[in-house]
Design a protein around this motif. Structure first.
Motif, PDB file in Angstrom:
ATOM      1  N   THR A 236      -6.298  31.065   4.966  1.00 42.60           N
ATOM      2  CA  THR A 236      -5.604  30.115   5.847  1.00 42.60           C
ATOM      3  C   THR A 236      -5.028  30.815   7.070  1.00 42.60           C
ATOM      4  O   THR A 236      -5.095  30.286   8.180  1.00 42.60           O
ATOM      5  N   TYR A 237      -4.440  31.989   6.873  1.00 41.43           N
ATOM      6  CA  TYR A 237      -3.832  32.707   8.015  1.00 41.43           C
ATOM      7  C   TYR A 237      -4.658  33.941   8.395  1.00 41.43           C
ATOM      8  O   TYR A 237      -5.275  33.980   9.438  1.00 41.43           O
ATOM      9  N   ASP A 238      -4.691  34.925   7.527  1.00 41.85           N
ATOM     10  CA  ASP A 238      -5.466  36.130   7.810  1.00 41.85           C
ATOM     11  C   ASP A 238      -5.879  36.713   6.463  1.00 41.85           C
ATOM     12  O   ASP A 238      -5.037  37.170   5.692  1.00 41.85           O
ATOM     13  N   THR A 239      -7.153  36.694   6.195  1.00 43.65           N
ATOM     14  CA  THR A 239      -7.645  37.014   4.856  1.00 43.65           C
ATOM     15  C   THR A 239      -7.165  38.374   4.361  1.00 43.65           C
ATOM     16  O   THR A 239      -6.589  38.489   3.276  1.00 43.65           O
ATOM     17  N   LEU A 240      -7.396  39.420   5.182  1.00 42.28           N
ATOM     18  CA  LEU A 240      -7.115  40.774   4.700  1.00 42.28           C
ATOM     19  C   LEU A 240      -5.658  41.196   4.894  1.00 42.28           C
ATOM     20  O   LEU A 240      -5.133  41.992   4.123  1.00 42.28           O
ATOM     21  N   LYS A 241      -5.005  40.633   5.932  1.00 39.21           N
ATOM     22  CA  LYS A 241      -3.626  41.040   6.183  1.00 39.21           C
ATOM     23  C   LYS A 241      -2.621  40.194   5.424  1.00 39.21           C
ATOM     24  O   LYS A 241      -1.484  40.614   5.210  1.00 39.21           O
ATOM     25  N   SER A 242      -3.007  38.990   5.074  1.00 37.33           N
ATOM     26  CA  SER A 242      -2.049  38.106   4.428  1.00 37.33           C
ATOM     27  C   SER A 242      -2.578  37.550   3.092  1.00 37.33           C
ATOM     28  O   SER A 242      -1.967  37.717   2.045  1.00 37.33           O
ATOM     29  N   GLY A 243      -3.743  36.934   3.136  1.00 42.36           N
ATOM     30  CA  GLY A 243      -4.255  36.217   1.956  1.00 42.36           C
ATOM     31  C   GLY A 243      -4.434  37.112   0.739  1.00 42.36           C
ATOM     32  O   GLY A 243      -3.871  36.842  -0.341  1.00 42.36           O
ATOM     33  N   VAL A 244      -5.209  38.189   0.888  1.00 44.55           N
ATOM     34  CA  VAL A 244      -5.486  39.046  -0.271  1.00 44.55           C
ATOM     35  C   VAL A 244      -4.211  39.774  -0.742  1.00 44.55           C
ATOM     36  O   VAL A 244      -3.926  39.777  -1.945  1.00 44.55           O
ATOM     37  N   PRO A 245      -3.417  40.352   0.186  1.00 39.01           N
ATOM     38  CA  PRO A 245      -2.167  40.981  -0.279  1.00 39.01           C
ATOM     39  C   PRO A 245      -1.259  39.989  -1.022  1.00 39.01           C
ATOM     40  O   PRO A 245      -0.673  40.345  -2.052  1.00 39.01           O
ATOM     41  N   GLY A 259       2.185  37.048 -18.729  1.00 33.95           N
ATOM     42  CA  GLY A 259       1.059  37.358 -19.616  1.00 33.95           C
ATOM     43  C   GLY A 259      -0.232  36.687 -19.180  1.00 33.95           C
ATOM     44  O   GLY A 259      -1.163  36.523 -19.966  1.00 33.95           O
ATOM     45  N   LYS A 260      -0.284  36.290 -17.890  1.00 33.69           N
ATOM     46  CA  LYS A 260      -1.464  35.587 -17.382  1.00 33.69           C
ATOM     47  C   LYS A 260      -2.200  36.461 -16.372  1.00 33.69           C
ATOM     48  O   LYS A 260      -1.624  37.395 -15.801  1.00 33.69           O
ATOM     49  N   LYS A 261      -3.464  36.088 -16.140  1.00 36.56           N
ATOM     50  CA  LYS A 261      -4.256  36.832 -15.162  1.00 36.56           C
ATOM     51  C   LYS A 261      -4.716  35.927 -14.023  1.00 36.56           C
ATOM     52  O   LYS A 261      -5.141  34.793 -14.270  1.00 36.56           O
ATOM     53  N   LEU A 262      -4.619  36.439 -12.825  1.00 33.84           N
ATOM     54  CA  LEU A 262      -5.172  35.711 -11.679  1.00 33.84           C
ATOM     55  C   LEU A 262      -6.679  35.574 -11.897  1.00 33.84           C
ATOM     56  O   LEU A 262      -7.365  36.564 -12.180  1.00 33.84           O
ATOM     57  N   LYS A 263      -7.168  34.341 -11.758  1.00 40.78           N
ATOM     58  CA  LYS A 263      -8.585  34.129 -12.051  1.00 40.78           C
ATOM     59  C   LYS A 263      -9.486  34.543 -10.874  1.00 40.78           C
ATOM     60  O   LYS A 263     -10.495  35.212 -11.076  1.00 40.78           O
ATOM     61  N   GLY A 264      -9.084  34.131  -9.670  1.00 35.86           N
ATOM     62  CA  GLY A 264      -9.968  34.471  -8.555  1.00 35.86           C
ATOM     63  C   GLY A 264      -9.360  34.173  -7.204  1.00 35.86           C
ATOM     64  O   GLY A 264      -8.276  33.583  -7.093  1.00 35.86           O
ATOM     65  N   ILE A 265     -10.077  34.624  -6.181  1.00 32.28           N
ATOM     66  CA  ILE A 265      -9.726  34.248  -4.813  1.00 32.28           C
ATOM     67  C   ILE A 265     -10.967  33.611  -4.185  1.00 32.28           C
ATOM     68  O   ILE A 265     -12.098  33.842  -4.626  1.00 32.28           O
ATOM     69  N   ARG A 266     -10.723  32.762  -3.170  1.00 32.60           N
ATOM     70  CA  ARG A 266     -11.844  32.109  -2.504  1.00 32.60           C
ATOM     71  C   ARG A 266     -11.798  32.383  -1.009  1.00 32.60           C
ATOM     72  O   ARG A 266     -10.750  32.256  -0.381  1.00 32.60           O
ATOM     73  N   LEU A 267     -12.953  32.783  -0.466  1.00 32.99           N
ATOM     74  CA  LEU A 267     -13.132  33.022   0.971  1.00 32.99           C
ATOM     75  C   LEU A 267     -13.860  31.816   1.557  1.00 32.99           C
ATOM     76  O   LEU A 267     -14.910  31.419   1.053  1.00 32.99           O
ATOM     77  N   ASP A 268     -13.301  31.238   2.636  1.00 29.04           N
ATOM     78  CA  ASP A 268     -13.909  30.030   3.188  1.00 29.04           C
ATOM     79  C   ASP A 268     -14.188  30.145   4.683  1.00 29.04           C
ATOM     80  O   ASP A 268     -14.513  29.159   5.328  1.00 29.04           O
ATOM     81  N   LEU A 275     -15.636  40.628   4.426  1.00 31.40           N
ATOM     82  CA  LEU A 275     -14.360  40.283   3.790  1.00 31.40           C
ATOM     83  C   LEU A 275     -14.429  40.463   2.275  1.00 31.40           C
ATOM     84  O   LEU A 275     -13.470  40.909   1.644  1.00 31.40           O
ATOM     85  N   SER A 276     -15.577  40.131   1.691  1.00 32.13           N
ATOM     86  CA  SER A 276     -15.689  40.254   0.229  1.00 32.13           C
ATOM     87  C   SER A 276     -15.612  41.720  -0.202  1.00 32.13           C
ATOM     88  O   SER A 276     -15.010  42.050  -1.223  1.00 32.13           O
ATOM     89  N   LYS A 277     -16.228  42.607   0.605  1.00 35.08           N
ATOM     90  CA  LYS A 277     -16.195  44.038   0.257  1.00 35.08           C
ATOM     91  C   LYS A 277     -14.779  44.586   0.374  1.00 35.08           C
ATOM     92  O   LYS A 277     -14.303  45.319  -0.499  1.00 35.08           O
ATOM     93  N   ARG A 278     -14.105  44.222   1.484  1.00 42.54           N
ATOM     94  CA  ARG A 278     -12.740  44.694   1.679  1.00 42.54           C
ATOM     95  C   ARG A 278     -11.807  44.125   0.606  1.00 42.54           C
ATOM     96  O   ARG A 278     -10.951  44.822   0.069  1.00 42.54           O
ATOM     97  N   ALA A 279     -11.984  42.836   0.318  1.00 42.80           N
ATOM     98  CA  ALA A 279     -11.121  42.191  -0.682  1.00 42.80           C
ATOM     99  C   ALA A 279     -11.349  42.806  -2.061  1.00 42.80           C
ATOM    100  O   ALA A 279     -10.402  43.077  -2.804  1.00 42.80           O
ATOM    101  N   ARG A 280     -12.626  43.070  -2.391  1.00 39.75           N
ATOM    102  CA  ARG A 280     -12.942  43.678  -3.691  1.00 39.75           C
ATOM    103  C   ARG A 280     -12.235  45.035  -3.834  1.00 39.75           C
ATOM    104  O   ARG A 280     -11.636  45.341  -4.870  1.00 39.75           O
ATOM    105  N   ALA A 281     -12.321  45.826  -2.759  1.00 37.78           N
ATOM    106  CA  ALA A 281     -11.698  47.147  -2.780  1.00 37.78           C
ATOM    107  C   ALA A 281     -10.190  47.033  -2.948  1.00 37.78           C
ATOM    108  O   ALA A 281      -9.569  47.759  -3.743  1.00 37.78           O
ATOM    109  N   MET A 282      -9.582  46.102  -2.227  1.00 43.42           N
ATOM    110  CA  MET A 282      -8.129  45.922  -2.325  1.00 43.42           C
ATOM    111  C   MET A 282      -7.723  45.487  -3.736  1.00 43.42           C
ATOM    112  O   MET A 282      -6.728  45.968  -4.292  1.00 43.42           O
ATOM    113  N   LEU A 283      -8.480  44.557  -4.282  1.00 44.12           N
ATOM    114  CA  LEU A 283      -8.178  44.092  -5.642  1.00 44.12           C
ATOM    115  C   LEU A 283      -8.338  45.233  -6.646  1.00 44.12           C
ATOM    116  O   LEU A 283      -7.503  45.423  -7.531  1.00 44.12           O
TER     117      LEU A 283
END
Lengths: 486, 486
Positions: A236-245, A259-268, A275-283
């Motif tokens: 919505t704002y900035d994928t790598l600077k805001s969304g993924v962090p 005790g829960k796990k984040l299921k996923g993120i979505r890039l639109d 973005l997927s490579k950078r996001a994968r690395a950050m995660l």
């Protein structure tokens, strides 16, 4: 909309007027009850592909079972001043009393073979034409497109997201059904989930994120509401600077303590591969290797293939407009042609000639067989014969090209197995088939596709599967063409 | 299907699941009743054209009036295990209580202007999103395509023939409605005639001709049944050697003795230009100058233009798949974006940013005006302003490009007239507009299109009509973008 709304609508007048003006003629001329045979087939695979998925049969069955002209329909038809009261009386009692044979829903099919054969009184065969075509054309188109998209995702789930860009409500709902038969894992369209027990998926839009003071608060609210099924939209704002962090913080600060796990993120939006490579690395650096990444920005089979070829780190896909209307090839050109007339108990084949060789029909009341090679279990060819022909697989079998008489092929005795493709659906107006769940149809479709050579499924220059004729049918066809020329 | 079947279907669940997961969040977070503003607009004209015809409003009204979750819907939603009972209870009583403002159906519209503005509680605005989009996207697409096709027929009637290639039943029926708004003279689809009082047309298919021993007998039977409305399909066997000569004989031997005139012939295959010229000559030599010639073989706007440029002797056209699914451009990309939130009685504009300049939204609760040049009566530009801005046409008016701040234009005082485009449709849940017949909408659309310069309607490189912003709106937008950058 209730659970089986589809089976309650009267769609009888979704029909070209000429079906009724012709019907009226048959009625007035006294030949309305003449038995005729019509074949429904198509001439060209969508997207220049190698095959199609036959779909829509269940809705066709419902249309036929529901076929009737209401008092309101009759009143409207009377207002057209094209029909007399005898005919309108006849329509008020109209029902389909003929026989319908069809290839099973979900079967991979090929051009020029009869997918559906209707044996009925002339007037009845004519009245069901438009409804039959729109039903099968629409769903076969979308099921075929879905297969293409799913194939290129190479085992990653594809979700159907297209309702908002569909061509009307039925396009959204039945399109989702067809897409599921074609192989998608689920749909965003709730009506399709309700009517057909298809898995439904959905999380959030940008408006949800914007409705909060900041992205973190939006994510937090969602995570608290759906801790077990939390997929966050990060662009919505900035994928790598805001969304993924922010998503990482939610996973660690909100979900992990529960005790829960984040299921996923979505890039639109943006460059999905990058973005997927950078996001994968950050995660991964954050220890969130289990968080999946999905993408959903104007995807189709070619873009998905390209993304994966680029090494994009994507685990699933959402596909919208390119699937729900089969944007690159939005018409399935199924046709419905008269192939025989019964007179004094004799079936008289009919042929439609054309200057265009591909448009010449295969005459007569016929059967369609699929021939499998015993050694591999793979389909070798489909064979169209007259209805009274029997194939004995303990003998050599020669099959012939549909128009080029010098092209034929002989299959050796005891090396092949024969399966007939059409099954009876209605016999003399009575439903004689079974109603299958969409899941069953989907499973069957997968199984049958696996019996074809992979080369048929190539996006570019797919293998041209044989749909051939028996000697008897080819000879008869040529004889008819020669007679017409005189 | 009865006369107003459309208004009785419950289409509430034709909805993306995320509308409900977001709604559930608003419900749980306590901000479901926050007032918000959403704009529906589109970014690009179909077929790279110069405008679009806004259509589907009447069906959107029916959807909103009918909006409710049935017991069966609730039961299904419960089965998803994503919502609690409080929420499901809330949905059972759900109705739309907000306000909707929209441009009148049939109005020619342009990219990036709000066609519809929804002011409603957050949860309600979200729940109607998918339904609103699918309704307007579908019909606007087909109405726009119909305009293109009809325009190239240069006054000759165009008939919509596409039901069999439509994407489902609604695509056939509502598509025919939209095509009529866009300018076609009638449709073959009976359900559209019944539901919307659109003229319906239809005569015969090749199967009718084939059902007789010969073409002459088929034509004769049809002429006797419909002596006042006899259009003969002449290409089943051989257009020039059989079809046209038989049609001439029918006109002279069957119809003339009855005091009737053959109405027309229809060409459905072959080289339409050549055949139409030869057929026209044959008819004229036979003294049948009054017999019209229609064509219907895979036509679209380009083929029709080409045929007429070649001097084809055609009086009307039937257009099928290329129109009913807008084959060359089958998606109308309407979107629905949050533009403002109300907090403590204050309207706070929201903006959706994007790296892609065209994807940045225009923030705030707004109005759309069309500015007409007094000298010619033609529209000069559309202007988007904040909702509280008033335009005084006795003063100079400067209007600004949506993103390029150095592009602006000043219109001199007293040379222009201002019309507001959006009208109230619902106010606080109450329907406050009027229900118009499709004929009225079509007439209105024609009138409004005539107020635009012809250059907008060119198929290739149409004039790029201005949709500009007020100074106040542009300044606010730029300020917001600058704040986001920080």
């Amino acid at each position: 909309m209730n659970r089986h709304a589809g089976s309650e609508r009267n769609l009888t007048l979704v029909m070209d007027l000429y079906e009724l003006t012709m019907a009226y003629n048959y009625f007035k001329q006294g030949n309305k009850d003449q038995l005729v045979y019509f074949d429904m087939f198509y001439r060209k695979n969508p997207d220049n592909g190698g095959f199609a998925v036959f779909a829509g049969l269940q809705q066709l069955i419902e249309c036929i079972e529901n076929l009737h002209f209401s008092e309101g329909d009759i009143q409207y038809l009377r207002s057209l001043q094209k029909f007399d009261e005898d005919f309108l009386d006849y329509l008020l009692d109209f029902k389909f009393t003929g026989s319908i044979y069809a290839i099973k829903e979900g079967t991979p099919v090929f051009p020029n073979e009869p997918l559906i054969t209707v044996k009925a009184k002339f007037i009845e065969a004519q009245i069901i034409e438009t409804m039959l075509l729109v039903t099968v054309n629409h769903q076969s188109l979308i099921a075929t497109k879905a297969h293409r998209v799913v194939q290129e995702a190479k085992g990653r789930p594809v979700m159907e997201f297209g309702a908002r860009r569909a061509q009307g409500y039925d396009s959204a709902t039945y399109g989702a059904r067809a897409a599921y038969i074609g192989g998608v894992a689920g749909t965003a369209t709730v009506s399709a989930g309700e009517m057909f027990d298809i898995p439904v998926v959905g999380t959030m839009a940008h408006s949800f994120v914007q409705s909060f003071d900041n992205e973190y608060e939006a994510f937090k609210a969602y995570a608290l509401t759906y801790p077990d099924d939390c997929v966050l939209l990060v662009d919505t704002y900035d994928t790598l600077k805001s969304g993924v962090p922010n998503a990482i913080e939610i996973a660690k600060e909100v979900l992990e303590p529960m005790g829960k796990k984040l299921k996923g993120i979505r890039l639109d939006s943006g460059d999905i591969s990058y973005l997927s490579k950078r996001a994968r690395a950050m995660l991964d650096v954050a220890g969130l290797t289990y968080v999946s990444i999905s993408a959903s920005n104007s995807l189709d089979e070619y873009l998905i293939r390209s993304l994966l070829n680029q090494g994009a780190q994507l685990d699933s896909f959402g596909v919208g407009e390119n699937l729900i209307v089969s944007k690159s090839s939005p018409v399935f050109g199924g046709v419905y042609k008269l192939v025989a007339i019964e007179k004094d108990g004799q079936i008289i084949p009919k042929i439609k000639i054309s200057e265009n060789t591909e448009k010449i029909t295969n005459p007569g009341y016929k059967r369609v067989y699929r021939l499998f090679e015993n050694e591999t279990g793979k389909a070798m060819a489909d064979l169209i014969t007259f209805h009274d022909e029997v194939i004995d697989s303990t003998k050599d079998l020669t099959i012939y090209h549909q128009s080029d008489v010098w092209k034929f092929k002989t299959i050796e005795a005891d090396t092949y197995t024969v399966e007939e493709l059409q099954v009876p659906i209605f016999e003399n107006g009575k439903f004689v088939y079974e109603k299958l769940s969409v899941k069953e149809i989907r499973d069957y479709s997968m199984k049958e596709k696996a019996r074809l050579w992979d080369e048929i499924f190539r996006l570019e220059f797919p293998h041209n599967y044989y749909v051939d004729l028996s000697k008897k049918l080819l000879d008869y066809k040529i004889k008819m063409l020669e007679e017409k020329r005189k």
